[in-house]
Scaffold this active site. Structure first.
Site, mmCIF file in Angstrom:
data_model
loop_
_atom_site.group_PDB
_atom_site.id
_atom_site.type_symbol
_atom_site.label_atom_id
_atom_site.label_comp_id
_atom_site.label_asym_id
_atom_site.label_seq_id
_atom_site.Cartn_x
_atom_site.Cartn_y
_atom_site.Cartn_z
ATOM 1 N N GLU A 224 0.817 -1.216 0.000
ATOM 2 C CA GLU A 224 0.000 0.000 0.000
ATOM 3 C C GLU A 224 0.852 1.268 0.000
ATOM 4 O OE1 GLU A 224 -3.638 -0.508 2.668
ATOM 5 O OE2 GLU A 224 -2.340 -2.120 3.364
ATOM 6 N N SER B 273 -6.199 -2.863 1.651
ATOM 7 C CA SER B 273 -6.579 -2.317 0.349
ATOM 8 C C SER B 273 -7.058 -3.403 -0.621
ATOM 9 C CB SER B 273 -5.411 -1.538 -0.291
ATOM 10 O OG SER B 273 -5.166 -0.361 0.427
ATOM 11 N N TYR C 232 -9.454 2.610 -5.548
ATOM 12 C CA TYR C 232 -8.475 3.612 -5.940
ATOM 13 C C TYR C 232 -8.576 4.097 -7.380
ATOM 14 C CZ TYR C 232 -6.634 2.192 -1.489
ATOM 15 O OH TYR C 232 -6.510 1.910 -0.153
ATOM 16 N N ARG D 98 -11.317 3.492 12.021
ATOM 17 C CA ARG D 98 -12.436 3.298 11.090
ATOM 18 C C ARG D 98 -12.897 1.852 11.200
ATOM 19 N NH1 ARG D 98 -10.770 3.364 5.256
ATOM 20 N NH2 ARG D 98 -11.471 1.211 5.204
ATOM 21 N N ASP E 205 -15.235 -1.021 9.513
ATOM 22 C CA ASP E 205 -15.936 -1.389 8.283
ATOM 23 C C ASP E 205 -16.944 -2.488 8.580
ATOM 24 O OD1 ASP E 205 -14.331 0.420 6.980
ATOM 25 O OD2 ASP E 205 -12.928 -1.086 6.231
ATOM 26 N N GLU F 214 -13.700 -5.369 9.669
ATOM 27 C CA GLU F 214 -12.361 -5.118 10.214
ATOM 28 C C GLU F 214 -12.291 -3.712 10.779
ATOM 29 O OE1 GLU F 214 -9.502 -5.495 7.089
ATOM 30 O OE2 GLU F 214 -10.391 -3.925 5.873
ATOM 31 N N ASN G 238 -9.669 -0.352 10.880
ATOM 32 C CA ASN G 238 -8.512 0.292 10.256
ATOM 33 C C ASN G 238 -7.969 1.349 11.202
ATOM 34 O OD1 ASN G 238 -8.272 -0.534 7.175
ATOM 35 N ND2 ASN G 238 -10.447 -0.451 7.695
ATOM 36 N N GLY H 249 -7.106 5.676 5.151
ATOM 37 C CA GLY H 249 -6.697 6.647 4.141
ATOM 38 C C GLY H 249 -6.975 8.072 4.569
#
Length: 298
Positions: free
Chosen positions: A13, A143, A209, A247, A249, A261, A263, A267
């Site tokens: 990443e 990612s 992305y 974060r 998800d 998961e 994070n 980002g």
């Protein structure tokens, strides 16, 4: 205060990290802070490029040797404060298998799964019990790199082999059909939920992305469901002893949320998910950076 924006790194990443780092560098208040970029090209760079005059490290790293607690441990040893969660939380959240064990033991909903560390460990009967389709992915990846939606036994071996090329452990997880959402938590406060609608079968690397790869927007769910998402998010924050920001998800299937998961270094471009959620509460990108620094120092 002299702040180093730490970016780059050695993971798959890296390019995403460089974009996050540039965005933070451009968005941070340079009237308030002296700011320098620190690009890691090698593990040893963390020792040589973080100089003694750095007062704070803003981590814009993603993936291995960035999000897994290693860099955080080194900075702890150097007595340099940094953004985000501590070493143990970072390591646990990077390891999807450990994440799901803690979720399960904390009565937080997550999909059935198993892990393998070699092709010889593949238990096709166990996968049948989980039920196809399944996701097969690196246990500590990010990612959606080397992530496959596998619909039959014939596809399992190849997907596991591809996953083992980038990690020493591969997760096989039940595919939960539903809408994907993300919940941003800042200093324990749950911010507006974001809906993610991929323009492909799932939210893969290309969707994340590429331009127009997915539609991401703030949503306000039906009150009972929104309350449940918020409570699950707070439960994750507490169970993993998060700090500053994280974060979460989730997938919502037939009105039931499942945690995918956490994070710990999501980002950080201006169009990334958490800045969008913050903006929905009137917090602009530069203010968000300021708050992350403030809560990390606390």
């Amino acid at each position: 205060m002299k702040i180093a924006i730490v970016m780059g790194g050695i993971s798959s990443e890296r390019e995403v990290s460089l974009k996050s780092g540039e965005a933070v560098f451009n968005g941070i208040d340079k009237n308030k802070y002296e700011v320098v970029k620190v690009v890691l090209d090698d593990k040893k760079d963390i020792f040589t490029k973080i100089t003694d005059d750095i007062d704070f490290a803003f981590l814009a790293l993603h993936g291995k040797f960035g999000e897994d607690g290693c860099v955080q441990s080194i900075l702890e040893a150097m007595d340099i404060p940094y953004s985000g969660c501590g070493p143990l939380t970072s390591a646990l959240c990077m390891d999807k298998n450990m994440t799901k064990k803690i979720l399960r033991d904390s009565n937080l909903p997550t999909a059935p799964w198993t892990v393998v560390r070699s092709v010889e460990e593949i238990d096709y009967e166990e996968i049948e019990k989980i039920g196809y389709p399944v996701f097969i992915k690196p246990n500590s990846g990010g990612s959606s790199v080397a992530t496959f939606l596998v619909k039959s036994k014939d596809e399992v071996l190849n997907a596991v082999e591809k996953g083992l090329e980038v990690d020493d452990c591969v997760m096989i997880e039940k595919y939960i059909k539903g809408g994907e959402y993300t919940s941003f938590i800042l200093n324990g406060e749950v911010f507006p939920t974001i809906s993610i609608k991929a323009n492909s079968e799932f939210f893969d690397f290309e969707s994340k992305y590429s331009q127009n790869g997915a539609t991401e927007e703030v949503v306000y769910l039906e009150e009972k469901l929104q309350d449940e998402i918020n409570e699950i998010s707070k439960g994750c924050w507490k169970a993993f002893n998060c700090k500053a920001y994280v974060r979460v998800d989730v997938i919502i299937s037939d009105g039931v949320p499942y945690v995918l998961e956490l994070n710990t270094l999501p980002g950080m471009t201006q169009t990334s998910l958490i800045p969008r959620s913050a903006k929905a509460k009137g917090i602009e990108f530069s203010q968000l950076i300021e708050k992350i620094i403030e809560y990390s120092l606390n």
